[in-house]
Write a protein that holds these residues in place. Structure first.
Motif, short mmCIF file in Angstrom:
data_model
loop_
_atom_site.label_atom_id
_atom_site.label_comp_id
_atom_site.label_asym_id
_atom_site.label_seq_id
_atom_site.Cartn_x
_atom_site.Cartn_y
_atom_site.Cartn_z
N LEU A 180 89.01 -33.03 100.33
CA LEU A 180 89.53 -31.87 101.07
C LEU A 180 89.84 -30.73 100.10
CD1 LEU A 180 90.56 -30.58 103.69
CD2 LEU A 180 92.79 -31.60 103.22
N ASP A 181 90.39 -31.03 98.94
CA ASP A 181 90.67 -30.00 97.95
C ASP A 181 89.38 -29.36 97.45
OD1 ASP A 181 92.69 -28.66 96.21
OD2 ASP A 181 91.55 -29.62 94.62
N LEU A 182 88.33 -30.18 97.29
CA LEU A 182 87.04 -29.63 96.90
C LEU A 182 86.48 -28.70 97.96
CD1 LEU A 182 85.31 -32.77 95.32
CD2 LEU A 182 86.32 -30.82 94.13
N TYR A 183 86.65 -29.06 99.22
CA TYR A 183 86.21 -28.18 100.32
C TYR A 183 86.98 -26.86 100.29
CZ TYR A 183 83.31 -31.67 102.68
OH TYR A 183 82.33 -32.55 103.00
N ARG A 184 88.28 -26.95 100.02
CA ARG A 184 89.09 -25.74 99.98
C ARG A 184 88.64 -24.84 98.84
NH1 ARG A 184 92.95 -24.23 96.91
NH2 ARG A 184 93.15 -26.33 95.96
N GLN A 185 88.42 -25.43 97.66
CA GLN A 185 87.95 -24.64 96.52
C GLN A 185 86.59 -24.01 96.81
OE1 GLN A 185 88.01 -27.03 92.98
NE2 GLN A 185 90.15 -27.64 93.25
N ARG A 186 85.72 -24.74 97.45
CA ARG A 186 84.39 -24.20 97.80
C ARG A 186 84.51 -23.04 98.78
NH1 ARG A 186 80.63 -26.04 101.88
NH2 ARG A 186 78.50 -25.38 101.38
N TYR A 187 85.37 -23.18 99.75
CA TYR A 187 85.56 -22.11 100.72
C TYR A 187 86.15 -20.86 100.05
CZ TYR A 187 87.87 -19.41 104.37
OH TYR A 187 88.31 -18.38 105.16
N GLU A 188 87.15 -21.05 99.19
CA GLU A 188 87.75 -19.91 98.51
C GLU A 188 86.75 -19.22 97.58
OE1 GLU A 188 91.12 -21.52 96.56
OE2 GLU A 188 92.38 -21.60 98.38
N TYR A 189 85.94 -20.01 96.89
CA TYR A 189 84.92 -19.42 96.01
C TYR A 189 83.92 -18.59 96.81
CZ TYR A 189 80.71 -19.14 93.15
OH TYR A 189 79.60 -18.68 92.50
N LEU A 190 83.42 -19.14 97.92
CA LEU A 190 82.46 -18.42 98.75
C LEU A 190 83.09 -17.18 99.37
CD1 LEU A 190 80.60 -21.37 100.51
CD2 LEU A 190 79.71 -19.87 98.73
N SER A 191 84.37 -17.27 99.75
CA SER A 191 85.06 -16.11 100.32
C SER A 191 85.16 -14.98 99.29
CB SER A 191 86.45 -16.52 100.81
OG SER A 191 87.13 -15.41 101.34
N THR A 192 85.52 -15.34 98.05
CA THR A 192 85.60 -14.32 96.99
C THR A 192 84.24 -13.72 96.69
OG1 THR A 192 87.48 -15.49 96.02
CG2 THR A 192 86.35 -13.90 94.63
N SER A 193 83.21 -14.57 96.60
CA SER A 193 81.86 -14.09 96.31
C SER A 193 81.35 -13.20 97.43
CB SER A 193 80.91 -15.28 96.11
OG SER A 193 81.32 -16.08 95.02
N PHE A 194 81.64 -13.58 98.68
CA PHE A 194 81.18 -12.77 99.81
C PHE A 194 81.84 -11.39 99.79
CE2 PHE A 194 82.09 -11.29 104.14
CZ PHE A 194 80.80 -11.10 104.62
N GLU A 195 83.14 -11.35 99.53
CA GLU A 195 83.83 -10.06 99.52
C GLU A 195 83.32 -9.19 98.37
OE1 GLU A 195 86.21 -7.11 100.89
OE2 GLU A 195 85.76 -9.05 101.84
N ARG A 285 76.84 -19.42 104.47
CA ARG A 285 77.47 -20.52 103.73
C ARG A 285 78.99 -20.50 103.90
NH1 ARG A 285 75.34 -19.56 97.86
NH2 ARG A 285 76.70 -21.36 97.43
N LEU A 286 79.57 -19.32 103.99
CA LEU A 286 81.02 -19.22 104.15
C LEU A 286 81.45 -19.76 105.50
CD1 LEU A 286 83.76 -18.19 103.08
CD2 LEU A 286 83.23 -15.97 104.11
N ILE A 287 80.70 -19.46 106.56
CA ILE A 287 81.02 -19.97 107.90
C ILE A 287 80.94 -21.50 107.91
CG2 ILE A 287 80.25 -20.04 110.29
CD1 ILE A 287 79.35 -17.13 109.95
N ARG A 290 83.88 -22.97 105.89
CA ARG A 290 85.15 -22.87 106.63
C ARG A 290 85.21 -23.94 107.72
NH1 ARG A 290 89.08 -18.96 107.66
NH2 ARG A 290 90.10 -19.19 109.68
N SER A 291 84.11 -24.13 108.42
CA SER A 291 84.06 -25.16 109.46
C SER A 291 84.26 -26.55 108.86
CB SER A 291 82.72 -25.09 110.20
OG SER A 291 82.63 -26.10 111.16
N ALA A 292 83.61 -26.82 107.70
CA ALA A 292 83.75 -28.12 107.06
C ALA A 292 85.19 -28.35 106.60
CB ALA A 292 82.79 -28.22 105.88
N TYR A 293 85.81 -27.32 106.03
CA TYR A 293 87.18 -27.45 105.55
C TYR A 293 88.15 -27.71 106.70
CZ TYR A 293 91.73 -26.08 103.71
OH TYR A 293 93.05 -26.06 103.38
#
Length: 360
Positions: A180-195, A285-287, A290-293
Protein backbone atom coordinates in the motif's frame (compact mmCIF):
# COMPACT_ATOMS: atom_id res chain seq x y z
CA UNK A 1 1.84 -89.32 32.98
CA UNK A 2 1.07 -86.59 30.42
CA UNK A 3 -0.52 -83.36 31.54
CA UNK A 4 -4.23 -82.98 30.70
CA UNK A 5 -4.99 -80.77 27.71
CA UNK A 6 -7.00 -77.59 28.21
CA UNK A 7 -10.31 -77.20 26.35
CA UNK A 8 -12.94 -74.46 26.26
CA UNK A 9 -15.58 -77.15 26.45
CA UNK A 10 -14.40 -77.88 29.98
CA UNK A 11 -15.27 -74.33 31.05
CA UNK A 12 -18.97 -75.15 31.04
CA UNK A 13 -18.92 -77.39 34.10
CA UNK A 14 -16.48 -75.06 35.84
CA UNK A 15 -18.72 -72.03 35.28
CA UNK A 16 -21.72 -74.09 36.40
CA UNK A 17 -19.96 -74.96 39.67
CA UNK A 18 -19.05 -71.32 40.22
CA UNK A 19 -22.26 -69.87 38.79
CA UNK A 20 -23.24 -68.03 41.95
CA UNK A 21 -19.82 -66.43 42.21
CA UNK A 22 -19.83 -65.40 38.52
CA UNK A 23 -23.41 -64.16 38.74
CA UNK A 24 -22.62 -62.16 41.87
CA UNK A 25 -19.53 -60.61 40.32
CA UNK A 26 -21.43 -59.71 37.15
CA UNK A 27 -24.34 -58.27 39.12
CA UNK A 28 -22.00 -56.25 41.32
CA UNK A 29 -20.16 -54.95 38.24
CA UNK A 30 -23.45 -54.00 36.60
CA UNK A 31 -24.61 -52.19 39.73
CA UNK A 32 -21.34 -50.30 40.17
CA UNK A 33 -21.11 -49.39 36.46
CA UNK A 34 -24.71 -48.13 36.47
CA UNK A 35 -24.01 -45.92 39.46
CA UNK A 36 -20.76 -44.63 37.94
CA UNK A 37 -22.39 -44.03 34.52
CA UNK A 38 -25.22 -42.09 36.14
CA UNK A 39 -22.76 -39.94 38.08
CA UNK A 40 -20.72 -39.05 34.97
CA UNK A 41 -21.58 -35.58 33.60
CA UNK A 42 -22.91 -35.10 30.07
CA UNK A 43 -20.56 -33.60 27.48
CA UNK A 44 -21.88 -31.71 24.45
CA UNK A 45 -20.06 -31.20 21.15
CA UNK A 46 -20.52 -28.13 18.93
CA UNK A 47 -19.03 -28.06 15.44
CA UNK A 48 -18.23 -25.19 13.09
CA UNK A 49 -17.38 -25.86 9.44
CA UNK A 50 -15.39 -23.40 7.34
CA UNK A 51 -13.26 -23.21 4.20
CA UNK A 52 -10.03 -21.18 4.36
CA UNK A 53 -9.34 -18.90 1.41
CA UNK A 54 -6.05 -17.98 -0.17
CA UNK A 55 -5.00 -14.75 1.60
CA UNK A 56 -2.74 -13.76 -1.28
CA UNK A 57 -5.79 -13.07 -3.43
CA UNK A 58 -6.74 -10.28 -1.01
CA UNK A 59 -3.29 -8.67 -1.13
CA UNK A 60 -3.06 -5.28 -2.82
CA UNK A 61 -0.22 -6.54 -5.02
CA UNK A 62 -2.65 -9.09 -6.49
CA UNK A 63 -5.52 -6.66 -7.01
CA UNK A 64 -4.20 -5.16 -10.26
CA UNK A 65 -4.38 -6.91 -13.58
CA UNK A 66 -2.52 -5.26 -16.48
CA UNK A 67 -2.30 -2.12 -14.28
CA UNK A 68 -5.79 -1.14 -15.46
CA UNK A 69 -8.54 -3.28 -13.95
CA UNK A 70 -8.86 -3.57 -10.19
CA UNK A 71 -10.14 -6.81 -8.73
CA UNK A 72 -10.61 -8.14 -5.23
CA UNK A 73 -12.01 -11.61 -5.41
CA UNK A 74 -11.26 -14.41 -2.97
CA UNK A 75 -10.54 -17.92 -4.16
CA UNK A 76 -12.29 -20.78 -2.34
CA UNK A 77 -9.98 -23.37 -3.80
CA UNK A 78 -9.47 -25.31 -0.56
CA UNK A 79 -5.77 -25.67 -1.30
CA UNK A 80 -3.80 -28.07 0.85
CA UNK A 81 -1.49 -25.32 2.11
CA UNK A 82 -4.46 -23.14 3.12
CA UNK A 83 -6.07 -26.03 5.00
CA UNK A 84 -2.82 -26.95 6.75
CA UNK A 85 -2.19 -23.33 7.69
CA UNK A 86 -5.64 -22.95 9.26
CA UNK A 87 -5.29 -26.22 11.20
CA UNK A 88 -1.80 -25.25 12.41
CA UNK A 89 -3.07 -21.88 13.61
CA UNK A 90 -6.01 -23.49 15.41
CA UNK A 91 -3.78 -26.00 17.20
CA UNK A 92 -1.15 -23.44 18.24
CA UNK A 93 -0.62 -22.57 21.90
CA UNK A 94 -1.06 -18.76 21.52
CA UNK A 95 -4.55 -19.31 20.10
CA UNK A 96 -5.40 -21.73 22.93
CA UNK A 97 -4.17 -19.26 25.56
CA UNK A 98 -6.20 -16.46 23.99
CA UNK A 99 -9.40 -18.53 24.13
CA UNK A 100 -8.62 -19.69 27.68
CA UNK A 101 -8.27 -16.09 28.84
CA UNK A 102 -11.34 -14.94 26.97
CA UNK A 103 -13.66 -17.54 28.52
CA UNK A 104 -11.86 -17.76 31.90
CA UNK A 105 -11.40 -21.51 31.56
CA UNK A 106 -9.17 -21.59 34.65
CA UNK A 107 -12.28 -21.01 36.70
CA UNK A 108 -14.43 -23.23 34.50
CA UNK A 109 -12.03 -26.19 34.81
CA UNK A 110 -11.35 -25.40 38.49
CA UNK A 111 -7.63 -25.39 37.80
CA UNK A 112 -6.53 -22.71 40.23
CA UNK A 113 -4.92 -19.39 39.45
CA UNK A 114 -3.14 -18.53 36.17
CA UNK A 115 0.64 -18.38 36.24
CA UNK A 116 1.17 -21.62 38.10
CA UNK A 117 2.86 -24.25 35.93
CA UNK A 118 0.64 -27.07 37.14
CA UNK A 119 -2.52 -25.02 36.58
CA UNK A 120 -1.38 -23.84 33.15
CA UNK A 121 -0.50 -27.34 32.01
CA UNK A 122 -3.77 -28.75 33.32
CA UNK A 123 -5.91 -26.14 31.56
CA UNK A 124 -4.01 -26.50 28.28
CA UNK A 125 -4.27 -30.27 28.45
CA UNK A 126 -7.99 -30.14 29.22
CA UNK A 127 -8.61 -27.59 26.47
CA UNK A 128 -6.69 -29.55 23.83
CA UNK A 129 -8.40 -32.81 24.77
CA UNK A 130 -11.79 -31.18 24.16
CA UNK A 131 -10.73 -29.53 20.87
CA UNK A 132 -10.79 -31.25 17.49
CA UNK A 133 -9.75 -29.68 14.16
CA UNK A 134 -9.84 -32.01 11.17
CA UNK A 135 -9.79 -31.74 7.38
CA UNK A 136 -12.85 -33.58 6.10
CA UNK A 137 -13.29 -35.35 2.79
CA UNK A 138 -14.98 -32.30 1.20
CA UNK A 139 -11.88 -30.08 1.58
CA UNK A 140 -13.38 -28.15 4.48
CA UNK A 141 -12.30 -27.88 8.10
CA UNK A 142 -14.48 -29.14 10.92
CA UNK A 143 -13.68 -27.46 14.24
CA UNK A 144 -15.40 -29.11 17.19
CA UNK A 145 -15.26 -28.30 20.89
CA UNK A 146 -16.74 -30.40 23.67
CA UNK A 147 -17.78 -29.27 27.14
CA UNK A 148 -20.30 -29.92 29.87
CA UNK A 149 -21.87 -26.54 29.07
CA UNK A 150 -23.35 -26.77 25.57
CA UNK A 151 -23.60 -22.99 25.21
CA UNK A 152 -19.95 -22.57 26.16
CA UNK A 153 -18.94 -25.27 23.68
CA UNK A 154 -20.68 -23.41 20.84
CA UNK A 155 -19.22 -20.06 21.89
CA UNK A 156 -15.67 -21.45 22.06
CA UNK A 157 -15.98 -23.08 18.62
CA UNK A 158 -17.20 -19.84 17.03
CA UNK A 159 -14.49 -17.83 18.80
CA UNK A 160 -11.84 -20.25 17.53
CA UNK A 161 -12.96 -19.67 13.93
CA UNK A 162 -12.77 -15.91 14.47
CA UNK A 163 -9.26 -16.12 15.96
CA UNK A 164 -8.04 -18.35 13.12
CA UNK A 165 -9.40 -15.82 10.63
CA UNK A 166 -7.72 -12.94 12.46
CA UNK A 167 -4.32 -14.65 12.69
CA UNK A 168 -4.57 -15.74 9.05
CA UNK A 169 -5.07 -12.12 8.01
CA UNK A 170 -2.13 -10.98 10.13
CA UNK A 171 0.18 -13.26 8.15
CA UNK A 172 -0.09 -10.96 5.10
CA UNK A 173 -1.06 -7.69 6.77
CA UNK A 174 2.51 -6.34 6.99
CA UNK A 175 3.17 -7.16 3.36
CA UNK A 176 -0.12 -5.53 2.38
CA UNK A 177 0.85 -2.35 4.24
CA UNK A 178 4.20 -2.28 2.45
CA UNK A 179 2.53 -2.68 -0.92
CA UNK A 180 0.00 0.00 0.00
CA UNK A 181 2.87 2.39 0.77
CA UNK A 182 4.38 1.60 -2.63
CA UNK A 183 1.04 2.40 -4.28
CA UNK A 184 0.90 5.69 -2.40
CA UNK A 185 4.43 6.62 -3.45
CA UNK A 186 3.63 5.73 -7.06
CA UNK A 187 0.50 7.85 -7.02
CA UNK A 188 2.31 10.83 -5.49
CA UNK A 189 5.14 10.54 -8.02
CA UNK A 190 2.72 10.43 -10.96
CA UNK A 191 0.73 13.34 -9.51
CA UNK A 192 3.88 15.47 -9.24
CA UNK A 193 5.05 14.49 -12.73
CA UNK A 194 1.62 15.21 -14.21
CA UNK A 195 1.45 18.67 -12.64
CA UNK A 196 5.00 19.50 -13.78
CA UNK A 197 4.31 18.33 -17.35
CA UNK A 198 1.01 20.21 -17.44
CA UNK A 199 2.78 23.44 -16.44
CA UNK A 200 5.43 22.83 -19.11
CA UNK A 201 2.68 22.34 -21.71
CA UNK A 202 0.95 25.57 -20.71
CA UNK A 203 4.30 27.40 -20.84
CA UNK A 204 5.05 26.04 -24.30
CA UNK A 205 1.62 27.10 -25.56
CA UNK A 206 2.12 30.61 -24.21
CA UNK A 207 5.66 30.85 -25.58
CA UNK A 208 4.82 29.79 -29.11
CA UNK A 209 1.21 30.94 -29.17
CA UNK A 210 -0.13 27.50 -30.02
CA UNK A 211 -3.41 26.46 -28.42
CA UNK A 212 -4.96 24.34 -31.14
CA UNK A 213 -2.53 22.68 -33.53
CA UNK A 214 -4.97 21.59 -36.21
CA UNK A 215 -7.18 24.72 -36.31
CA UNK A 216 -4.28 27.17 -36.03
CA UNK A 217 -2.34 25.35 -38.74
CA UNK A 218 -5.26 25.59 -41.12
CA UNK A 219 -5.78 29.25 -40.32
CA UNK A 220 -2.07 30.10 -40.76
CA UNK A 221 -1.82 28.25 -44.08
CA UNK A 222 -4.97 29.98 -45.37
CA UNK A 223 -3.71 33.43 -44.38
CA UNK A 224 -0.29 32.84 -45.95
CA UNK A 225 -1.78 31.72 -49.26
CA UNK A 226 -4.22 34.62 -49.36
CA UNK A 227 -1.57 37.22 -48.40
CA UNK A 228 0.93 35.93 -50.95
CA UNK A 229 -1.73 35.99 -53.67
CA UNK A 230 -2.70 39.55 -52.73
CA UNK A 231 0.97 40.57 -52.74
CA UNK A 232 1.48 39.22 -56.24
CA UNK A 233 -1.57 41.06 -57.48
CA UNK A 234 -0.41 44.27 -55.82
CA UNK A 235 3.02 43.96 -57.40
CA UNK A 236 1.42 43.49 -60.81
CA UNK A 237 -1.10 46.31 -60.46
CA UNK A 238 0.96 48.73 -58.36
CA UNK A 239 -1.08 48.34 -55.18
CA UNK A 240 -0.03 48.55 -51.51
CA UNK A 241 2.97 46.25 -51.81
CA UNK A 242 4.72 47.54 -48.66
CA UNK A 243 1.69 46.92 -46.47
CA UNK A 244 1.20 43.40 -47.78
CA UNK A 245 4.91 42.65 -47.20
CA UNK A 246 4.53 43.75 -43.55
CA UNK A 247 1.50 41.48 -43.22
CA UNK A 248 3.40 38.59 -44.78
CA UNK A 249 6.39 39.23 -42.48
CA UNK A 250 4.10 39.16 -39.45
CA UNK A 251 2.70 35.81 -40.56
CA UNK A 252 6.09 34.23 -41.20
CA UNK A 253 8.59 35.80 -38.74
CA UNK A 254 8.61 35.65 -34.95
CA UNK A 255 9.69 39.31 -34.80
CA UNK A 256 6.91 40.39 -37.14
CA UNK A 257 4.57 41.29 -34.31
CA UNK A 258 1.98 38.52 -34.74
CA UNK A 259 1.35 36.11 -31.84
CA UNK A 260 0.62 33.36 -34.33
CA UNK A 261 3.33 33.12 -36.96
CA UNK A 262 4.90 30.41 -39.07
CA UNK A 263 8.33 30.52 -37.36
CA UNK A 264 6.92 30.02 -33.84
CA UNK A 265 4.39 27.51 -35.09
CA UNK A 266 7.07 25.30 -36.66
CA UNK A 267 9.33 25.58 -33.60
CA UNK A 268 6.55 24.96 -31.10
CA UNK A 269 4.71 22.14 -32.89
CA UNK A 270 7.15 19.43 -31.77
CA UNK A 271 7.35 20.71 -28.20
CA UNK A 272 3.58 21.10 -27.79
CA UNK A 273 2.94 17.65 -29.36
CA UNK A 274 5.51 16.02 -27.07
CA UNK A 275 4.14 17.71 -23.93
CA UNK A 276 0.55 16.90 -24.92
CA UNK A 277 1.38 13.21 -25.40
CA UNK A 278 3.29 13.19 -22.10
CA UNK A 279 0.44 14.82 -20.18
CA UNK A 280 -2.14 12.43 -21.69
CA UNK A 281 -0.04 9.39 -20.77
CA UNK A 282 0.57 10.65 -17.24
CA UNK A 283 -3.11 11.43 -16.79
CA UNK A 284 -4.09 7.88 -17.75
CA UNK A 285 -1.47 6.37 -15.44
CA UNK A 286 -2.41 8.75 -12.63
CA UNK A 287 -6.09 7.74 -12.79
CA UNK A 288 -5.11 4.04 -12.70
CA UNK A 289 -2.67 4.61 -9.82
CA UNK A 290 -5.27 6.51 -7.81
CA UNK A 291 -7.84 3.76 -8.35
CA UNK A 292 -5.31 1.08 -7.35
CA UNK A 293 -4.29 2.99 -4.22
CA UNK A 294 -7.90 3.56 -3.11
CA UNK A 295 -8.78 -0.10 -3.67
CA UNK A 296 -5.70 -1.32 -1.81
CA UNK A 297 -6.42 1.03 1.09
CA UNK A 298 -10.01 -0.20 1.23
CA UNK A 299 -8.77 -3.81 1.19
CA UNK A 300 -6.65 -3.24 4.30
CA UNK A 301 -9.18 -1.14 6.19
CA UNK A 302 -12.02 -3.48 5.27
CA UNK A 303 -10.17 -6.53 6.69
CA UNK A 304 -11.52 -9.02 4.17
CA UNK A 305 -12.24 -12.33 5.89
CA UNK A 306 -9.83 -15.13 5.07
CA UNK A 307 -12.33 -17.92 5.81
CA UNK A 308 -15.70 -18.80 4.36
CA UNK A 309 -17.96 -19.94 7.19
CA UNK A 310 -20.13 -22.82 5.98
CA UNK A 311 -21.77 -23.66 9.29
CA UNK A 312 -21.74 -21.73 12.53
CA UNK A 313 -21.45 -23.71 15.76
CA UNK A 314 -24.74 -24.06 17.64
CA UNK A 315 -25.48 -25.50 21.11
CA UNK A 316 -25.90 -29.27 20.80
CA UNK A 317 -29.32 -30.79 21.34
CA UNK A 318 -27.96 -34.14 22.55
CA UNK A 319 -24.92 -35.27 24.47
CA UNK A 320 -21.79 -36.59 22.79
CA UNK A 321 -20.65 -38.65 25.76
CA UNK A 322 -20.78 -40.66 27.94
CA UNK A 323 -22.56 -43.60 26.28
CA UNK A 324 -23.89 -45.08 29.50
CA UNK A 325 -25.24 -48.31 28.00
CA UNK A 326 -21.85 -49.04 26.49
CA UNK A 327 -20.14 -48.40 29.82
CA UNK A 328 -22.46 -50.83 31.64
CA UNK A 329 -22.25 -53.48 28.91
CA UNK A 330 -18.46 -53.22 28.74
CA UNK A 331 -18.12 -53.49 32.50
CA UNK A 332 -20.38 -56.54 32.64
CA UNK A 333 -18.54 -58.32 29.84
CA UNK A 334 -15.12 -57.50 31.28
CA UNK A 335 -16.16 -58.70 34.73
CA UNK A 336 -17.57 -61.92 33.28
CA UNK A 337 -14.35 -62.64 31.35
CA UNK A 338 -12.14 -61.88 34.33
CA UNK A 339 -14.33 -64.04 36.58
CA UNK A 340 -14.11 -66.96 34.16
CA UNK A 341 -10.34 -66.60 33.89
CA UNK A 342 -10.03 -66.43 37.67
CA UNK A 343 -12.11 -69.54 38.39
CA UNK A 344 -10.39 -71.42 35.54
CA UNK A 345 -6.98 -70.66 37.00
CA UNK A 346 -8.24 -71.55 40.47
CA UNK A 347 -9.60 -74.92 39.27
CA UNK A 348 -6.38 -75.60 37.41
CA UNK A 349 -4.39 -74.84 40.56
CA UNK A 350 -6.57 -77.14 42.67
CA UNK A 351 -6.24 -79.90 40.10
CA UNK A 352 -2.47 -79.68 39.84
CA UNK A 353 -1.73 -79.36 43.57
CA UNK A 354 -2.27 -83.08 44.48
CA UNK A 355 -0.23 -84.18 41.45
CA UNK A 356 2.65 -81.99 42.49
CA UNK A 357 2.47 -83.44 46.02
CA UNK A 358 2.55 -87.03 44.70
CA UNK A 359 5.55 -86.29 42.50
CA UNK A 360 7.33 -84.75 45.42
Amino acid sequence: MSAPSFSLVGLGPIINRWKYFVAGAVALAALVSIVVALLLPNFYRSTAIFIPTNPQTADPDRLLEDNVEVRSKLELGGRAEDLDRAITIGESQPVAEQIIRKFDLYKHYKAGTPGDDASDNYVLSEFNSNLSIVHNERDAIELAFMDKDKNLAAAVANAMVHVIDSVNQQLTLENRRTVLDLYRQRYEYLSTSFERSRRELVGARRRYGIYGLEMQGRYLAKQLVETEAALRKAEASGGDVAGLKRVLRGLTRADGGNLLNLENYVQGTDSVTMFTTRVTDLQTRLIAARSAYETAELSIKGRISSVYLVQKAYPATKKAKPVRSLIVLGSVLLTFVLSVVFIALLELYRYNRPRVAQLA
